[in-house]
Design an enzyme around this catalytic site. Structure first.
Site, PDB file in Angstrom:
ATOM      1  N   LYS A  76       0.866  -1.186   0.000  1.00  0.00           N
ATOM      2  CA  LYS A  76       0.000   0.000   0.000  1.00  0.00           C
ATOM      3  C   LYS A  76       0.899   1.231   0.000  1.00  0.00           C
ATOM      4  O   LYS A  76       1.960   1.219   0.646  1.00  0.00           O
ATOM      5  CB  LYS A  76      -0.880  -0.041   1.255  1.00  0.00           C
ATOM      6  CG  LYS A  76      -1.898   1.093   1.378  1.00  0.00           C
ATOM      7  CD  LYS A  76      -2.771   0.848   2.606  1.00  0.00           C
ATOM      8  CE  LYS A  76      -3.833   1.922   2.791  1.00  0.00           C
ATOM      9  NZ  LYS A  76      -4.746   1.615   3.914  1.00  0.00           N
ATOM     10  N   SER A 151      -9.547   1.912   3.013  1.00  0.00           N
ATOM     11  CA  SER A 151      -8.645   2.648   2.157  1.00  0.00           C
ATOM     12  C   SER A 151      -7.656   1.773   1.389  1.00  0.00           C
ATOM     13  O   SER A 151      -7.066   2.228   0.406  1.00  0.00           O
ATOM     14  CB  SER A 151      -7.855   3.654   2.999  1.00  0.00           C
ATOM     15  OG  SER A 151      -7.095   2.989   3.988  1.00  0.00           O
ATOM     16  N   SER A 175      -9.951  -0.637   7.120  1.00  0.00           N
ATOM     17  CA  SER A 175      -9.352  -0.462   5.785  1.00  0.00           C
ATOM     18  C   SER A 175      -8.683  -1.679   5.167  1.00  0.00           C
ATOM     19  O   SER A 175      -8.304  -1.628   4.003  1.00  0.00           O
ATOM     20  CB  SER A 175      -8.356   0.684   5.812  1.00  0.00           C
ATOM     21  OG  SER A 175      -9.034   1.886   5.635  1.00  0.00           O
TER      22      SER A 175
END
Ligand code: GLN
Length: 486
Positions: A76, A151, A175
């Site tokens: 990420k 996210s 997330s």
């Protein structure tokens, strides 16, 4: 029959038996990214040359004994990797390069895993749909009109579409679990402190947890074995031993002897989609059929979870974001005075949700309101934590839905931040309590993936992975995903 390995275990077997070289495997995933990611929008940057070089070195050594030797993956875009940008999905860090490796990135490199690139996130990981990324749009691999969740939307979308065999995400209020749920893959939110946060751009430091998103429970277990443990650089990682989580998943195929709770307040929650509720009830029946005992429990403080969570995370975020001032990190506006440098840089380069966090957080931390808001919310957090501890004293795990609705349309909720916040109702309590949870896909509902999460006591990842593996085997969602997305 797929033409390439779709799990870490399969890839490992093929590499060890020299049925495929690390370079061929790496190239295979690279060509999938080149062909498919234009439409998906998961990768924010790639590092194919270093990936190929790493693979060539592995092939030359012939030694595939390291736990993740030759396994392609992504990070990420908040996890520091020296030489790569660390954008946090923000304009302010669009050109910022990490000067060092996060502990997680360092451990993965040592384990032999091959980094393909960084993947999209909501700006500073604040959001539930990846639409807050200032850099690009990521789509749901099952339906390109839908969001992938957030996210860690880039992580979940890329894994579901097999543009890597796992990805490292972060979970501050859902997330990892929510995008894994929207994209039909497995996501593990570890207990607070199980994995080092060193080198990860923080959202809310007392909530953030780092973990894997991968095709199966066995895959996330294998990654966890590598990344978990005490780290001198993160004082919140206790010295609790790291188990061989993947070993215990072996052949267990029933849940006899397991006592599993269902939270009454979740089932009765406003706005819980009726078809998803039916699907969840189906899972409860399945657990019983597999020999598990299901008990309904009441956690009355659930109704305060969303306000408590958002009060606290936005307060922590507002302080964490103070470092992006146009001087220390990233972009700076064209200005003539110092004050202008602060205000103009932040006005120009930060997006609306992040600005909202700065305003909400600064307000609740200000002298006149600190006790009424921040301190009160911190006390409620402790009570929520105690409520979970009490529940776990008589349970092996809790089973819960992940989201009140399936992946929604791109643009559907962007004008209503409150609606977006309320969507986190089933995920934020785990972060408030610091416990662990694994989200696994079960079946398709509304022609999109649906799933459940299994919550466990802090540092009892072993238990939830074991239960998850039994349910995963029974549902066999992998077959659906491979048929549609390979
Ligand atoms: N949607 C939640 C928020 O914006 C959770 C985000 C996360 O876990 N990083 O706070």
């Amino acid at each position: 029959m797929t033409v390439f390995p779709t799990t870490i275990a399969d890839a490992k077997k093929m590499l060890e038996a020299k049925k495929i070289s690390a370079l061929d495997l790496t190239n295979l995933f690279i060509s999938r990214i080149e062909n498919l990611d234009k439409q998906l929008g998961a990768y924010t940057q790639t590092c194919f040359e270093s990936a190929r070089n790493q693979a060539i070195a592995l092939d030359k050594s012939g030694d595939f004994s390291a736990p993740l030797a030759g396994i392609p993956y992504s990070l990420k875009d908040v996890v520091s990797k020296k030489g790569l940008k660390n954008t946090a999905g923000s304009k302010i860090l669009e050109n910022y390069e990490s000067p060092y490796d996060a502990t997680v990135a360092e451990l993965l490199e040592k384990s032999g895993a091959i980094l393909l690139g960084k993947v999209n996130t909501d700006e500073f990981t604040q959001g539930s749909s990846c639409e807050n990324s200032a850099l690009q749009l990521t789509r749901n691999p099952w339906n390109d009109k839908k969001v992938p969740g957030g996210s860690s939307g880039g992580s979940a979308a890329s894994v579901a579409k097999y543009l890597g065999l796992f990805s490292i995400g972060t979970d501050t209020g859902g997330s990892i679990r929510q995008p894994a749920n929207f994209c039909g893959v497995t996501g593990l939110k570890v207990s607070y402190g199980r994995v080092s946060r060193s080198g990860i751009i923080s959202y809310a430091s007392s909530f953030d947890s780092i973990g894997p998103i991968a095709p199966t429970v066995d895959c996330v277990a294998r990654v966890l074995e590598v990344i978990a443990g005490k780290d001198e650089k993160d004082a919140t990682t206790p010295n609790i031993s790291v188990e061989k989580y993947s070993n215990s998943l072996s052949e267990e195929s029933n849940l006899s002897g397991k006592k599993i709770g269902v939270i009454k307040e979740f089932i009765e929650a406003d706005g819980f989609d009726t078809d998803l509720k039916k699907s969840f009830e189906g899972t409860v029946e399945k657990i019983k059929k597999l020999g598990g005992e299901v008990v309904e429990i009441s956690l009355p403080l659930t109704k305060y979870a969303i306000p408590t969570y958002y009060l606290l995370v936005k307060a922590e975020a507002s302080t964490n974001l103070a470092r992006y001032d146009g001087i220390r990190f990233g972009e700076t506006a064209d200005v003539s005075t110092l004050e202008e440098q602060y205000t103009k840089t932040r006005s120009e380069f930060l997006g609306p949700e992040v600005k909202r966090a700065i305003m909400m957080g600064t307000y609740t931390l200000s002298a006149g309101y600190f006790d009424a808001y921040y301190v009160k919310a911190a006390k409620v957090r402790t009570l929520i934590k105690e409520e979970y501890e009490k529940a776990f004293a008589q349970l092996d795990a809790i089973i819960a839905p992940v989201t009140p609705f399936s992946a929604f349309d791109i643009g559907e909720k962007t004008s209503d931040p409150l609606a977006m916040y309320l969507a986190d109702i089933f995920t934020v309590t785990a972060n408030l309590a610091g416990i662990c949870g694994v989200s696994i896909p079960t079946e398709k509902v509304h022609d999109l993936p649906a799933g459940i999460q299994i919550l466990g006591k802090a540092f009892n990842e072993k238990e939830i992975l074991e239960i998850g593996a039994v349910l995963e085997k029974d549902y066999n969602f992998t077959a659906i995903r491979e048929k549609e997305l390979v």
